[in-house]
Write an enzyme that holds these catalytic residues in place. Structure first.
Site, mmCIF file in Angstrom:
data_model
loop_
_atom_site.group_PDB
_atom_site.id
_atom_site.type_symbol
_atom_site.label_atom_id
_atom_site.label_comp_id
_atom_site.label_asym_id
_atom_site.label_seq_id
_atom_site.Cartn_x
_atom_site.Cartn_y
_atom_site.Cartn_z
ATOM 1 N N GLU A 32 -15.911 1.606 -16.585
ATOM 2 C CA GLU A 32 -15.334 2.062 -17.854
ATOM 3 C C GLU A 32 -15.024 0.862 -18.741
ATOM 4 O O GLU A 32 -14.497 -0.133 -18.224
ATOM 5 C CB GLU A 32 -14.057 2.872 -17.598
ATOM 6 C CG GLU A 32 -14.333 4.147 -16.818
ATOM 7 C CD GLU A 32 -13.076 4.958 -16.484
ATOM 8 O OE1 GLU A 32 -12.005 4.657 -17.042
ATOM 9 O OE2 GLU A 32 -13.181 5.869 -15.666
ATOM 10 N N VAL A 52 -12.294 14.691 -13.311
ATOM 11 C CA VAL A 52 -11.118 14.124 -13.989
ATOM 12 C C VAL A 52 -10.335 13.254 -13.015
ATOM 13 O O VAL A 52 -9.178 12.921 -13.269
ATOM 14 C CB VAL A 52 -10.202 15.230 -14.580
ATOM 15 C CG1 VAL A 52 -10.836 15.868 -15.800
ATOM 16 C CG2 VAL A 52 -9.856 16.284 -13.537
ATOM 17 N N ALA A 53 -10.967 12.878 -11.895
ATOM 18 C CA ALA A 53 -10.267 12.101 -10.858
ATOM 19 C C ALA A 53 -10.472 10.608 -11.080
ATOM 20 O O ALA A 53 -9.748 9.978 -11.860
ATOM 21 C CB ALA A 53 -10.754 12.543 -9.476
ATOM 22 N N ARG A 54 -11.486 10.045 -10.444
ATOM 23 C CA ARG A 54 -11.876 8.649 -10.643
ATOM 24 C C ARG A 54 -13.397 8.576 -10.492
ATOM 25 O O ARG A 54 -13.972 9.279 -9.640
ATOM 26 C CB ARG A 54 -11.222 7.735 -9.598
ATOM 27 C CG ARG A 54 -9.772 7.394 -9.878
ATOM 28 C CD ARG A 54 -9.600 6.470 -11.094
ATOM 29 N NE ARG A 54 -8.219 6.093 -11.322
ATOM 30 C CZ ARG A 54 -7.352 6.754 -12.088
ATOM 31 N NH1 ARG A 54 -7.729 7.863 -12.702
ATOM 32 N NH2 ARG A 54 -6.123 6.311 -12.252
ATOM 33 N N THR A 110 -0.956 17.715 -8.253
ATOM 34 C CA THR A 110 -0.534 18.022 -9.622
ATOM 35 C C THR A 110 -1.725 18.451 -10.486
ATOM 36 O O THR A 110 -1.703 19.493 -11.142
ATOM 37 C CB THR A 110 0.130 16.787 -10.261
ATOM 38 O OG1 THR A 110 1.247 16.411 -9.470
ATOM 39 C CG2 THR A 110 0.590 17.091 -11.681
ATOM 40 N N LEU A 111 -2.765 17.615 -10.506
ATOM 41 C CA LEU A 111 -3.927 17.926 -11.349
ATOM 42 C C LEU A 111 -4.608 19.212 -10.891
ATOM 43 O O LEU A 111 -4.863 20.120 -11.686
ATOM 44 C CB LEU A 111 -4.968 16.794 -11.260
ATOM 45 C CG LEU A 111 -4.984 15.770 -12.375
ATOM 46 C CD1 LEU A 111 -3.678 15.027 -12.451
ATOM 47 C CD2 LEU A 111 -6.135 14.786 -12.200
ATOM 48 N N ASP A 151 -14.804 12.604 -17.306
ATOM 49 C CA ASP A 151 -13.768 11.835 -18.004
ATOM 50 C C ASP A 151 -13.639 10.432 -17.416
ATOM 51 O O ASP A 151 -12.996 9.572 -18.021
ATOM 52 C CB ASP A 151 -12.425 12.570 -17.884
ATOM 53 C CG ASP A 151 -11.333 11.929 -18.732
ATOM 54 O OD1 ASP A 151 -11.586 11.694 -19.935
ATOM 55 O OD2 ASP A 151 -10.238 11.651 -18.204
ATOM 56 N N ALA A 154 -5.677 12.984 -19.685
ATOM 57 C CA ALA A 154 -4.214 13.070 -19.567
ATOM 58 C C ALA A 154 -3.504 12.724 -20.875
ATOM 59 O O ALA A 154 -2.281 12.864 -20.965
ATOM 60 C CB ALA A 154 -3.729 12.134 -18.469
ATOM 61 N N HIS A 203 -11.919 8.763 -20.545
ATOM 62 C CA HIS A 203 -10.732 8.701 -19.674
ATOM 63 C C HIS A 203 -9.457 9.073 -20.463
ATOM 64 O O HIS A 203 -8.491 8.322 -20.476
ATOM 65 C CB HIS A 203 -10.593 7.304 -19.051
ATOM 66 C CG HIS A 203 -9.753 7.298 -17.806
ATOM 67 N ND1 HIS A 203 -9.965 6.474 -16.736
ATOM 68 C CD2 HIS A 203 -8.652 8.037 -17.460
ATOM 69 C CE1 HIS A 203 -9.054 6.683 -15.798
ATOM 70 N NE2 HIS A 203 -8.242 7.639 -16.212
HETATM 71 P P1 NDP Z 1 -1.497 14.267 -6.129
HETATM 72 O O1 NDP Z 1 -1.072 13.273 -5.112
HETATM 73 O O2 NDP Z 1 -0.490 15.197 -6.695
HETATM 74 O O3 NDP Z 1 -2.654 15.174 -5.510
HETATM 75 C C1 NDP Z 1 -3.729 14.680 -4.778
HETATM 76 C C2 NDP Z 1 -4.391 15.835 -4.034
HETATM 77 O O4 NDP Z 1 -5.577 15.361 -3.399
HETATM 78 C C3 NDP Z 1 -3.528 16.454 -2.967
HETATM 79 O O5 NDP Z 1 -3.681 17.851 -3.056
HETATM 80 C C4 NDP Z 1 -4.137 15.963 -1.661
HETATM 81 O O6 NDP Z 1 -3.852 17.007 -0.743
HETATM 82 C C5 NDP Z 1 -5.608 15.850 -2.065
HETATM 83 N N1 NDP Z 1 -6.406 14.920 -1.278
HETATM 84 C C6 NDP Z 1 -6.130 13.633 -0.953
HETATM 85 N N2 NDP Z 1 -7.133 13.105 -0.237
HETATM 86 C C7 NDP Z 1 -8.077 14.072 -0.133
HETATM 87 C C8 NDP Z 1 -9.362 14.146 0.492
HETATM 88 N N3 NDP Z 1 -9.858 13.111 1.188
HETATM 89 N N4 NDP Z 1 -10.049 15.300 0.387
HETATM 90 C C9 NDP Z 1 -9.542 16.359 -0.286
HETATM 91 N N5 NDP Z 1 -8.336 16.356 -0.875
HETATM 92 C C10 NDP Z 1 -7.620 15.224 -0.798
HETATM 93 O O7 NDP Z 1 -2.212 13.443 -7.269
HETATM 94 P P2 NDP Z 1 -2.443 13.904 -8.792
HETATM 95 O O8 NDP Z 1 -2.933 15.293 -8.810
HETATM 96 O O9 NDP Z 1 -1.278 13.553 -9.619
HETATM 97 O O10 NDP Z 1 -3.614 12.889 -9.212
HETATM 98 C C11 NDP Z 1 -4.832 12.872 -8.500
HETATM 99 C C12 NDP Z 1 -5.720 11.749 -9.016
HETATM 100 O O11 NDP Z 1 -6.254 12.117 -10.271
HETATM 101 C C13 NDP Z 1 -5.003 10.418 -9.278
HETATM 102 O O12 NDP Z 1 -4.917 9.652 -8.091
HETATM 103 C C14 NDP Z 1 -5.850 9.776 -10.334
HETATM 104 O O13 NDP Z 1 -6.847 8.986 -9.739
HETATM 105 C C15 NDP Z 1 -6.488 10.954 -11.050
HETATM 106 N N6 NDP Z 1 -5.919 11.182 -12.388
HETATM 107 C C16 NDP Z 1 -6.761 11.121 -13.473
HETATM 108 C C17 NDP Z 1 -6.275 11.351 -14.733
HETATM 109 C C18 NDP Z 1 -7.167 11.260 -15.930
HETATM 110 O O14 NDP Z 1 -6.680 10.916 -16.989
HETATM 111 N N7 NDP Z 1 -8.441 11.566 -15.829
HETATM 112 C C19 NDP Z 1 -4.851 11.679 -14.975
HETATM 113 C C20 NDP Z 1 -4.063 11.731 -13.770
HETATM 114 C C21 NDP Z 1 -4.599 11.510 -12.530
HETATM 115 P P3 NDP Z 1 -3.716 16.772 0.809
HETATM 116 O O15 NDP Z 1 -2.634 15.752 0.981
HETATM 117 O O16 NDP Z 1 -3.424 18.097 1.438
HETATM 118 O O17 NDP Z 1 -5.051 16.252 1.141
HETATM 119 C C1 7N6 Z 2 -3.826 7.838 -19.063
HETATM 120 C C2 7N6 Z 2 -4.715 8.028 -17.862
HETATM 121 C C3 7N6 Z 2 -3.815 8.454 -14.145
HETATM 122 O O1 7N6 Z 2 -4.226 8.072 -13.062
HETATM 123 O O2 7N6 Z 2 -5.797 7.642 -15.146
HETATM 124 C C4 7N6 Z 2 -4.702 8.447 -15.354
HETATM 125 O O3 7N6 Z 2 -2.655 8.888 -14.290
HETATM 126 C C5 7N6 Z 2 -3.915 8.125 -16.598
HETATM 127 C C6 7N6 Z 2 -4.452 8.294 -20.347
#
Ligand code: NDP
Ligand code: 7N6
Length: 309
Positions: free
Chosen positions: A256, A225-227, A146-147, A251, A278, A275
């Protein structure tokens, strides 16, 4: 599973007022009280931001996390105890996509420098060759869910050349090439921006460290923007100090809130955000949509969406 009472845990107030979600779900079948740890007794399920052992003590059957990331939840225990966990992936493409592009635009168009100078009423010009445009620059998005796809779509619209990395290596829209993690260093080597959008797992902890910074261009920016723990933070600080990369938009952090004494606060080419990639005022509406759908599915005896465990 039957959901007669669905608690909205007070910890969601980290992102929106719990009452907003309660009101948005007021026409749903189950009762939806706002609850603290001590008020879970009659609940079958909870919508939450934080994890609490009180969820297990109360023998809840279903926990919905308002985050996409579920790295803080005890998945094995849930599995053993037959507790369903659902997450909120699928709702952050626009919010985080815009945010990541915002960070990249700020670095390219030097907005962060102008904002900083404004604090001291300083009319200061950048070197003639400092500003650049995103158009034509290469972005590598690591994680294409998604991201990642939300970022890729918006970067593509701005004329960037977008490549990505995911485990499957399968193509996604708005990317010109998709690599697998084995080829991560090759994938990042030509990129002006590297944006991280993977979940935090055993495989992704420390995914980006000294060797990746070494492989990156000296004028490259990291966007996380991941973790936080996806990046070896000490090694990022070293790479910034040694000018191995140009800067970073961050982010998320290993700890944190980012501690006062973190060197990351002080780099001119580092943007620290709390953080909130989103965050948006409609966040609770997206959560209401996900929760409502799963309540309906449970009622119909169907599989839940966004099921993690
Ligand atoms: P999704 O499950 O939609 O996407 C995760 C992606 O990561 C998939 O494309 C997956 O593809 C890929 N992936 C998983 N493991 C690996 C790896 N070892 N190497 C490379 N690619 C990998 O999750 P979202 O996009 O919804 O969210 C991702 C993360 O972002 C969340 O888990 C969260 O930690 C973080 N997040 C942060 C936010 C913020 O506020 N900063 C907001 C929302 C999310 P494939 O299966 O083909 O590997
Ligand atoms: C909310 C952050 C997630 O993993 O960390 C994000 O969805 C949410 C402001």
């Amino acid at each position: 599973m039957q959901v007669r009472r669905l608690g909205i845990h007070e910890s969601v107030s980290a992102v929106f007022p719990p009452e907003r979600l309660r009101d948005a779900l007021s026409d749903a079948d189950p009762a939806v009280p706002v609850v603290g740890d001590d008020e879970l007794g009659d609940c079958d399920a909870v919508v939450t931001f934080a994890y609490s052992d009180a969820f297990l003590d109360a023998d809840l059957r279903w926990i919905h996390s308002i985050q996409a990331g579920y790295d803080r939840f005890p998945l094995d225990t849930f599995e053993e105890r037959g507790v369903a966990l659902t997450n909120s992936t699928g709702i952050h493409d626009t919010s985080v996509g815009e945010f990541a592009v915002g960070l990249m635009l700020s670095f390219a168009r030097r907005l962060h420098t102008y904002v900083r100078n404004q604090q001291s009423r300083e009319w200061s010009l950048p070197a003639w060759d400092e500003p650049f445009t995103l158009d034509g620059e290469r972005l590598c998005v690591v994680g294409l869910g998604t991201l990642g796809q939300g970022i890729a779509e918006r970067a593509d619209a701005l004329g960037m050349e977008v490549v990505g990395v995911r485990r499957s290596g399968d193509p996604t829209p708005h990317t010109q090439a998709v690599y697998t993690p084995d080829d991560l260093r090759e994938a990042v080597s030509d990129a002006r921006f590297v944006a991280l959008a993977v979940p935090l797992t055993d495989e992704t902890e420390g995914l980006v460290g000294a060797e990746e910074f070494d492989a990156m261009r000296e004028d490259a920016y990291l966007v996380n923007v991941a973790r936080g723990p996806v990046v070896a933070e000490d090694e990022l600080v070293a790479a910034l100090r040694d000018d191995e990369i140009a800067g970073a938009g961050l982010d998320v952090f290993e700890e944190e809130p980012l501690p006062d004494d973190s060197p990351l606060w002080d780099f001119e080419e580092v943007l620290v955000t709390p953080h909130r990639a989103a965050a948006e005022r409609d966040y609770y509406r997206h959560i209401a949509g996900l929760v409502r759908e799963n309540v309906e599915r449970v009622t119909e005896g169907e599989e839940m969406t966004n099921r993690v465990v």
